[in-house]
Design an enzyme around this catalytic site. Structure first.
Site, PDB file in Angstrom:
ATOM      1  N   TYR A   1       0.865  -1.179   0.000  1.00 48.32           N
ATOM      2  CA  TYR A   1       0.000   0.000   0.000  1.00 48.32           C
ATOM      3  C   TYR A   1       0.906   1.234   0.000  1.00 48.32           C
ATOM      4  CZ  TYR A   1      -3.985  -2.937   1.537  1.00 48.32           C
ATOM      5  OH  TYR A   1      -4.975  -3.874   1.647  1.00 48.32           O
TER       6      TYR A   1
ATOM      7  N   PRO B   1     -15.361  -3.390   1.737  1.00 51.76           N
ATOM      8  CA  PRO B   1     -16.674  -3.509   2.379  1.00 51.76           C
ATOM      9  C   PRO B   1     -17.685  -2.485   1.882  1.00 51.76           C
ATOM     10  CG  PRO B   1     -15.108  -2.467   3.873  1.00 51.76           C
ATOM     11  CD  PRO B   1     -14.320  -2.949   2.696  1.00 51.76           C
ATOM     12  N   LEU B   2     -17.180  -1.390   1.261  1.00 50.87           N
ATOM     13  CA  LEU B   2     -18.073  -0.363   0.720  1.00 50.87           C
ATOM     14  C   LEU B   2     -18.092  -0.389  -0.804  1.00 50.87           C
ATOM     15  CD1 LEU B   2     -17.189   2.605   3.113  1.00 50.87           C
ATOM     16  CD2 LEU B   2     -18.966   0.862   3.349  1.00 50.87           C
ATOM     17  N   GLY B   3     -17.686  -1.500  -1.383  1.00 51.32           N
ATOM     18  CA  GLY B   3     -17.774  -1.662  -2.825  1.00 51.32           C
ATOM     19  C   GLY B   3     -16.493  -1.442  -3.586  1.00 51.32           C
ATOM     20  N   GLY B   4     -15.560  -0.671  -3.022  1.00 54.41           N
ATOM     21  CA  GLY B   4     -14.252  -0.524  -3.651  1.00 54.41           C
ATOM     22  C   GLY B   4     -14.117   0.674  -4.565  1.00 54.41           C
TER      23      GLY B   4
END
Length: 297
Positions: free
Chosen positions: A72, A222-225
Site C-alpha cells: 500500500y 466492504p463499501l464496494g471498492g
C-alpha cells in the site's frame, strides 16, 4: 471529594469484540489503511498530514485493529510508514494486520506472485516499516494466477515458528485453498471480497464455515471498492434509520455474522467518523430482508 464520572465508551466498541486466534481481543469495527497514501493505486496522492491525523483519530474512537500491507504505497508515501509515524510506539492492545504475496515495483506496477524467498523479504520489510519485532497477523494474499498456495503458505508458517509472526491468515481464497492452508498451520482469519451488494453462495458458505469454527472473516472492499453505490434498497434502509448508505453497508456486515470484522478505509476525517458511527447502527429483520431481496430496484 469530587467523583469523576467514567468516560463514555469509545464509539468503535459498540460493534462488540472478537478474539483473534484465541488471544487477541479486537473491536469488530476496525480500519483499513489502503487509501491512506492515495485514493487509488495510481493516485491522486492524499495529504500525509491528514492521513496521520485520521489514524490518530481512529484510535481515539476505539479502533484497535488496523489492516495494512507493505504494497500500500504511492510514490514515496506508504501506509506502513504513516501508521508508524502516527501511532508508534504502539499502545497495548493495538493489533496491526498486514498482507504479503503481491509485489509492486517502485513505479507502482505489479509483479508476479511472490516466491518463498520474496515472501520472507516482504515479512522483514513489514517488520522494519512498522517498527515491530513480531507481526500480529499476516495474511497470504493469493493472486488470481495462483492455484495451490501450499508452498508459499508453508513459508509463512516457518516464519511463525521463528517467532516473527503471531497469527496467520489467508486472503482471496476459496474453501479448498483455506483447507490447504489449514493442513499446514492454523488459520486465524480469512480476508475475501464481500459486501451486501457483492457476495455469492460460495462466499456465504465460506463465511458460515468460518463463523462455525471461530475464524475471523474480514471483508475487503466492504463499501464496494469504487465508491458507495446508489442502490435503491440501501437508500430506503438508510432513510429509515437517518443514516448513510455507507453506514448501512457496514452495519449489514456486522449483522450478518459475529465473526465478521469490518475494516472500512478512508483518508477523510469526516468519513472516518461516519464509518465508526456505523458500529451503533442496528438493522432489524425488515432491513435485512429488504437488503437480501433478489429484486433491489
Amino acid at each position: 471529594m469530587t467523583i469523576t464520572p467514567n468516560a463514555a465508551p469509545a464509539p468503535a466498541s459498540a460493534a462488540g469484540s472478537f478474539l483473534l486466534g484465541g488471544d487477541l481481543p479486537v473491536s469488530r469495527m476496525g480500519f483499513g489503511a489502503m487509501k491512506l497514501p492515495a485514493r487509488d493505486w495510481h493516485g491522486p496522492a492524499c495529504d500525509p498530514v491528514r492521513s496521520v491525523a485520521v489514524l490518530r483519530r481512529a484510535v481515539e474512537l476505539g479502533v484497535d485493529h488496523i489492516d495494512t500491507a507493505w504494497f500500500y504505497f504511492h510514490e514515496d508515501v506508504s501506509a506502513n510508514g504513516l501508521i508508524r509515524e502516527a501511532l508508534h510506539p504502539y499502545r497495548d492492545g493495538l493489533v496491526i494486520a498486514t498482507k504479503v504475496g503481491p509485489g509492486r515495483n517502485p513505479d507502482g506496477s505489479w509483479q508476479d506472485p511472490a516466491r518463498p524467498v520474496e515472501l520472507r523479504a516482504a515479512v522483514h520489510r513489514n517488520l522494519r516499516e512498522l517498527g515491530v519485532d513480531r507481526l500480529d497477523l499476516v495474511y497470504l494474499r493469493r493472486m488470481p494466477s495462483q492455484g495451490s498456495i501450499a508452498e508459499v503458505f508453508a513459508t509463512l508458517a516457518e516464519l511463525r515458528e521463528e517467532g516473527l509472526i503471531r497469527h496467520l491468515g489467508v486472503s482471496n481464497v476459496d474453501a479448498a485453498q483455506l483447507a490447504e492452508a489449514e493442513a499446514i498451520a492454523p488459520v486465524t482469519a480469512v480476508q475475501n471480497r464481500f459486501s451486501v451488494l457483492e457476495h455469492s453462495a460460495q462466499d456465504a458458505a465460506l463465511l458460515a464455515d468460518c463463523t462455525a469454527r471461530g475464524i475471523a472473516f474480514v471483508p475487503f472492499y466492504p463499501l464496494g471498492g469504487s465508491g458507495v453505490p446508489a442502490d435503491p434498497a440501501l437508500q430506503r434502509v438508510a432513510d429509515r434509520h437517518g443514516a448513510t448508505r455507507a453506514q448501512v453497508m457496514v452495519a449489514w456486515l456486522l449483522a450478518v455474522s459475529p465473526s465478521i470484522l469490518a475494516i472500512p478505509g478512508t483518508s477523510s476525517p469526516v468519513h472516518l467518523e461516519e464509518n465508526v458511527a456505523a458500529a451503533s447502527l442496528r438493522l432489524g429483520a425488515e432491513d435485512l430482508a429488504e437488503l437480501a431481496a433478489p429484486t433491489r430496484g
